[in-house]
Scaffold this active site. Structure first.
Site, PDB file in Angstrom:
ATOM      1  N   SER A  96       0.869  -1.188   0.000  1.00  0.00           N
ATOM      2  CA  SER A  96       0.000   0.000   0.000  1.00  0.00           C
ATOM      3  C   SER A  96       0.900   1.230   0.000  1.00  0.00           C
ATOM      4  O   SER A  96       1.559   1.511   1.007  1.00  0.00           O
ATOM      5  CB  SER A  96      -0.870   0.042   1.264  1.00  0.00           C
ATOM      6  OG  SER A  96      -1.557  -1.154   1.438  1.00  0.00           O
ATOM      7  N   LYS A 171      -7.359   1.850  -2.164  1.00  0.00           N
ATOM      8  CA  LYS A 171      -6.800   1.363  -0.898  1.00  0.00           C
ATOM      9  C   LYS A 171      -6.740   2.503   0.140  1.00  0.00           C
ATOM     10  O   LYS A 171      -7.008   2.292   1.327  1.00  0.00           O
ATOM     11  CB  LYS A 171      -5.406   0.779  -1.132  1.00  0.00           C
ATOM     12  CG  LYS A 171      -4.658   0.364   0.119  1.00  0.00           C
ATOM     13  CD  LYS A 171      -5.306  -0.789   0.873  1.00  0.00           C
ATOM     14  CE  LYS A 171      -4.541  -1.101   2.155  1.00  0.00           C
ATOM     15  NZ  LYS A 171      -5.123  -2.173   2.940  1.00  0.00           N
ATOM     16  N   LYS A 239       1.158   5.585   8.173  1.00  0.00           N
ATOM     17  CA  LYS A 239       1.603   5.824   6.786  1.00  0.00           C
ATOM     18  C   LYS A 239       0.381   5.997   5.873  1.00  0.00           C
ATOM     19  O   LYS A 239       0.312   6.935   5.075  1.00  0.00           O
ATOM     20  CB  LYS A 239       2.466   4.629   6.355  1.00  0.00           C
ATOM     21  CG  LYS A 239       2.882   4.569   4.918  1.00  0.00           C
ATOM     22  CD  LYS A 239       2.378   3.406   4.092  1.00  0.00           C
ATOM     23  CE  LYS A 239       2.068   2.119   4.695  1.00  0.00           C
ATOM     24  NZ  LYS A 239       1.383   1.142   3.845  1.00  0.00           N
TER      25      LYS A 239
END
Ligand code: NAP
Length: 304
Positions: A96, A171, A239
């Site tokens: 990701s 995502k 993140k």
């Protein structure tokens, strides 16, 4: 026999590579810390000592590493995949990362005579272990077709969502929704515990109504037991919250609740909890409510 090089055999990559062995692929695994390769070899795969060695004879290269700079290193770094893979190799990046980084890497791949799909996944460690991941794929439709056998070996919901980078955009939305879900579940648990409610009963009935969710099903029990073994590390979700807040800002989209949850995720990390599962957002709610996050006894009714 199709040879798949698998780079990054961590919490997700390890079991995913194992499923590819089970599906009949010749799998060559590389991991930065070599000891993680042993499990793959035991399952019938092969180990490599470098990225170059892993990808040399591969038809397909799968990557599952944490963040954008890691994927840039693995793919475009010196002696990385773009330098060492055969022309025409299909690269499937399951990590990701930032959508703009993916799009730029796809251009670089093309220039090197390779093909790149972004294929980030959702479903957590359980989804990786059960080969039941949801996979959101960006890239060329023909490459998506060529990747089907690999994708089907690790996932059950597999959707092509658009050109390069689109998988990462979807995502990012996924991570926004999951973080918000966990935060509200954490707040509900703290609230219910303060009233001395039978927590197992409460989660059972909540799970059967509109408040039910996969987050509740997969994380609820662990949160009650204060068990925060990852799973999905706070560090990684931090993140992802950075990715979604910055991509939203670039698009001129306002995500106020997402921004708050991003801050709470950052707080968990700042409190030394980056290595815990993201369900440890509960610890932050407990702290904010003046409760001891290390207390495992759920009976706080006297302080309500
Ligand atoms: P992880 O357990 O930390 O594994 C990461 C792997 O990448 C490790 O094998 C690590 O090697 C390797 N690595 C890290 N930096 C590298 C670099 N610069 N070059 C080469 N290899 C490197 O992480 P994970 O939980 O599997 O997550 C991987 C990706 O999947 C992330 O993008 C994450 O956001 C995503 N994801 C995770 C979950 C989940 O539930 N865990 C769910 C969906 C998506 P070492 O062993 O040497 O550290």
């Amino acid at each position: 026999m199709t040879t798949v090089a698998f780079i990054g055999l961590g919490i997700m990559g390890g079991p995913m590579a194992g499923h590819l062995v089970d599906a009949g692929f010749d799998v060559v695994g590389f991991n930065r810390t070599p000891d993680k390769v042993a499990a793959l070899v035991e399952r019938g795969g092969r180990g490599a000592d470098s990225i170059a060695e892993a990808v040399r004879d591969a038809d397909i290269v799968a990557v599952m590493v944490p963040d954008s700079p890691d994927v840039q290193d693995v793919l475009a770094g010196e002696d990385g995949v773009f330098d060492t893979a055969r022309k025409g190799t299909l690269v499937i990046d399951f990590s990701s990362i930032r959508p703009d980084v993916t799009a730029a890497l796809a251009e670089q791949a093309k220039a090197a005579g390779l093909r790149l799909l972004d294929a980030p996944v959702s479903g957590g460690e359980a989804g990786a272990k059960n080969a039941s991941l949801s996979i959101m794929v960006g890239g060329d439709p023909a490459d998506y077709e060529a990747a089907q056998e690999v994708l089907q070996a690790v996932g059950t919901t597999i959707v092509h969502v658009g050109p390069s980078g689109s998988g990462q955009t979807v995502k990012a939305a996924n991570q926004l929704i999951v973080a918000g879900n966990i935060q509200l579940l954490a707040e509900a648990i703290t609230f219910l515990e303060a009233y001395g409610v039978d927590m197992a009963a409460a989660l059972k009935v909540l799970g059967g109504g509109l408040a039910g969710s996969k987050v509740l099903d997969q994380k609820g029990e662990g949160m009650l037991a204060r068990s925060f073994e990852p799973g999905f590390r706070i560090e990684l979700h931090h993140k992802d919250m950075g990715i979604v807040t910055s991509a939203a800002r670039e698009a001129g989209v306002v995500i106020p609740l997402g921004a708050v949850v991003a801050q709470l995720m950052a707080s968990a990390r700042a409190n030394g909890e980056g290595g815990l599962d993201h369900s440890a957002l509960l610890r932050g709610v407990l702290r904010l409510s003046g409760r001891d996050p290390d207390r495992t006894d759920t009976d706080d009714s006297d302080t309500a």
